[in-house]
Design an enzyme around this catalytic site. Structure first.
Site, short mmCIF file in Angstrom:
data_model
loop_
_atom_site.label_atom_id
_atom_site.label_comp_id
_atom_site.label_asym_id
_atom_site.label_seq_id
_atom_site.Cartn_x
_atom_site.Cartn_y
_atom_site.Cartn_z
N GLU A 108 0.64 -12.27 3.37
CA GLU A 108 1.68 -13.17 3.87
C GLU A 108 2.38 -12.61 5.11
OE1 GLU A 108 3.24 -13.33 -0.19
OE2 GLU A 108 3.29 -15.50 -0.02
N GLY A 147 2.07 -10.34 -0.69
CA GLY A 147 3.01 -10.24 0.43
C GLY A 147 2.40 -9.58 1.66
N GLU A 177 -1.30 -13.65 -6.68
CA GLU A 177 -0.06 -13.93 -7.45
C GLU A 177 -0.28 -14.67 -8.76
OE1 GLU A 177 -0.31 -14.15 -4.17
OE2 GLU A 177 1.50 -13.36 -3.22
N ALA A 187 4.10 -7.46 -2.43
CA ALA A 187 5.49 -7.18 -2.78
C ALA A 187 5.46 -6.17 -3.94
CB ALA A 187 6.19 -8.46 -3.20
N1 CO8 Z 1 3.64 -2.97 -5.98
C1 CO8 Z 1 4.03 -1.76 -6.40
N2 CO8 Z 1 3.24 -0.67 -6.40
C2 CO8 Z 1 1.98 -0.83 -5.94
C3 CO8 Z 1 1.50 -2.07 -5.49
C4 CO8 Z 1 2.39 -3.17 -5.51
N3 CO8 Z 1 2.05 -4.37 -5.06
N4 CO8 Z 1 0.20 -1.91 -5.14
C5 CO8 Z 1 -0.10 -0.62 -5.34
N5 CO8 Z 1 0.97 0.04 -5.83
C6 CO8 Z 1 1.05 1.45 -6.19
C7 CO8 Z 1 0.38 1.73 -7.54
O1 CO8 Z 1 1.25 1.42 -8.60
C8 CO8 Z 1 0.07 3.19 -7.41
O2 CO8 Z 1 1.24 3.92 -7.68
P1 CO8 Z 1 1.19 5.25 -8.61
O3 CO8 Z 1 0.32 6.20 -7.86
O4 CO8 Z 1 2.62 5.67 -8.70
O5 CO8 Z 1 0.59 4.81 -9.90
C9 CO8 Z 1 -0.25 3.38 -5.95
O6 CO8 Z 1 0.30 2.25 -5.27
C10 CO8 Z 1 -1.74 3.40 -5.67
O7 CO8 Z 1 -2.29 2.22 -6.23
P2 CO8 Z 1 -3.58 2.24 -7.21
O8 CO8 Z 1 -3.64 3.52 -7.96
O9 CO8 Z 1 -3.54 0.97 -8.00
O10 CO8 Z 1 -4.75 2.22 -6.11
P3 CO8 Z 1 -6.21 1.64 -6.32
O11 CO8 Z 1 -6.99 2.08 -5.14
O12 CO8 Z 1 -6.74 1.97 -7.67
O13 CO8 Z 1 -6.02 0.04 -6.27
C11 CO8 Z 1 -5.18 -2.02 -5.39
C12 CO8 Z 1 -5.60 -0.57 -5.08
C13 CO8 Z 1 -6.41 -2.83 -5.78
C14 CO8 Z 1 -4.56 -2.59 -4.12
C15 CO8 Z 1 -4.15 -2.02 -6.55
O14 CO8 Z 1 -3.14 -1.10 -6.25
C16 CO8 Z 1 -3.51 -3.36 -6.77
O15 CO8 Z 1 -4.13 -4.24 -7.33
N6 CO8 Z 1 -2.24 -3.50 -6.34
C17 CO8 Z 1 -1.50 -4.73 -6.54
C18 CO8 Z 1 -1.99 -5.80 -5.59
C19 CO8 Z 1 -1.24 -7.08 -5.85
O16 CO8 Z 1 -1.37 -7.72 -6.87
N7 CO8 Z 1 -0.45 -7.49 -4.86
C20 CO8 Z 1 0.33 -8.71 -4.92
C21 CO8 Z 1 1.67 -8.42 -5.48
S1 CO8 Z 1 2.57 -9.91 -5.77
C22 CO8 Z 1 3.14 -10.35 -4.25
O17 CO8 Z 1 2.89 -9.74 -3.26
C23 CO8 Z 1 3.99 -11.55 -4.26
C24 CO8 Z 1 4.61 -11.85 -2.91
C25 CO8 Z 1 5.61 -12.93 -3.06
C26 CO8 Z 1 6.83 -12.44 -3.75
C27 CO8 Z 1 7.76 -13.53 -4.08
C28 CO8 Z 1 9.04 -13.02 -4.74
C29 CO8 Z 1 9.64 -13.92 -5.70
#
Ligand code: CO8
Length: 276
Positions: A111, A108, A131, A63
């Site tokens: 999920e 997400g 999360e 998400a």
């Molecule tokens: N949300 C928003 N932006 C994201 C997300 C995300 N989940 N993941 C990646 N991005 C964006 C980055 O911010 C980045 O944007 P920008 O270029 O503008 O800085 C772009 O995508 C590329 O990402 P990275 O530069 O970080 O790429 P890397 O190759 O270095 O890393 C990763 C890849 C490891 C996947 C890293 O991006 C990461 O850790 N992302 C987050 C993963 C994460 O924690 N996901 C879980 C999110 S929480 C969730 O899903 C909860 C679901 C339930 C919700 C319930 C609601 C109440």
């Protein structure tokens, strides 16, 4: 649709989450576009769907953390409900949905793949529920579907540790059905990348499903989905009703009639199954 692409290819459809600049992270708009895309599928023609993410790197990286970062308790709950409603719509969609997981399936992303009927992934896929490292719970069905798919013990380990797992481990614990690698020729040259090959394998499976009787396939999905949520006595009643529902359909008459004719040539032909 802004963040979601849809292509119908004969009797199958391919839905692509298309926000590669954010690794296909799910914000409210992506969720709305997904819902509208599923609702727009022509169920008179399409018998199986493939859901994937744009690009080679990520299926869905979760998400949208930016969008979630400022939510109040009330808004958080509403965002959870929004995701849950869309994912439940996918889970109960009348026809099967195959997730083709290319790269990251985190939070997400993991999920949404679990709300699909079948998960196939490329060998660079990475699954996880990160999360608790972000101060929240898996709120798009993760605590429920992961435990049902891989068992409570493994689900609790993955969720409490917030550690990601690679494709091979996802296969080992039964989170995915198959891991797809790049296709190479005899000289070892890559003919199809893992992502291209994953889609080819997913589409081939979708087409195989689409050749079978659509009412029967839909009823199998319903029977498994609904039957596994109740006790065995109730589950068998659900099965009986859906089994009975197949009789007198053109599919049942053609499918069985074809077999009984004992004409090998004819038996090998694809029965022109219809939706009635
Ligand atoms: N949300 C928003 N932006 C994201 C997300 C995300 N989940 N993941 C990646 N991005 C964006 C980055 O911010 C980045 O944007 P920008 O270029 O503008 O800085 C772009 O995508 C590329 O990402 P990275 O530069 O970080 O790429 P890397 O190759 O270095 O890393 C990763 C890849 C490891 C996947 C890293 O991006 C990461 O850790 N992302 C987050 C993963 C994460 O924690 N996901 C879980 C999110 S929480 C969730 O899903 C909860 C679901 C339930 C919700 C319930 C609601 C109440």
């Amino acid at each position: 649709m802004g963040f979601v692409l849809y292509e119908q290819k004969g009797a199958i459809g391919v839905i692509t989450i298309n926000r590669p600049e954010a690794l296909n992270a799910l914000n409210s708009q992506v969720l709305d576009d997904l819902e509208a895309t599923f609702k727009g599928v022509n169920l008179d023609e399409v018998r199986c769907l493939v859901l994937t993410g744009a690009g080679e790197k990520s299926f869905v990286a979760g998400a949208d953390i930016g969008e979630m970062s400022t939510l109040t308790k009330k808004e958080g709950e509403a965002f959870g409900k929004k995701g849950n409603d869309v994912f439940r719509m996918i889970e109960t969609f009348p026809i099967p949905v195959i997730a083709a997981v290319n790269g990251f399936a985190l939070g997400g992303g993991c999920e949404i793949s679990m709300s699909c009927d079948i998960r196939l992934c490329s060998d660079n896929a990475m699954f996880g529920q990160p999360e608790v490292g972000l101060g929240i719970t898996p709120g798009f069905g993760g605590t429920q579907r992961l435990a049902r798919l891989v068992g409570q013990g493994m689900a609790k380990q993955l969720i409490y540790t917030a550690k990601n797992i690679k494709a091979a481990e996802a296969l080992r614990i039964g989170l995915v059905n198959q891991v797809v690698s790049a296709e190479t020729d005899e000289a070892g040259n890559v003919v199809k990348s893992a992502q291209e090959n994953l889609l080819a394998v997913a589409e081939k499976m979708a087409n195989t499903i689409a050749l079978n009787a659509p009412i029967a396939v839909r009823n199998c999905k319903k029977a498994i989905n609904e039957g596994t949520q109740v006790d065995m006595d109730k589950a068998l009643v659900i099965e009986e009703k859906l089994f009975g529902d197949c009789f007198e359909t053109e599919d049942q008459k053609a499918g069985m009639g074809n077999f009984l004719e004992k004409d090998k040539e004819k038996k090998l032909k694809v029965v022109p199954f219809k939706n009635k």
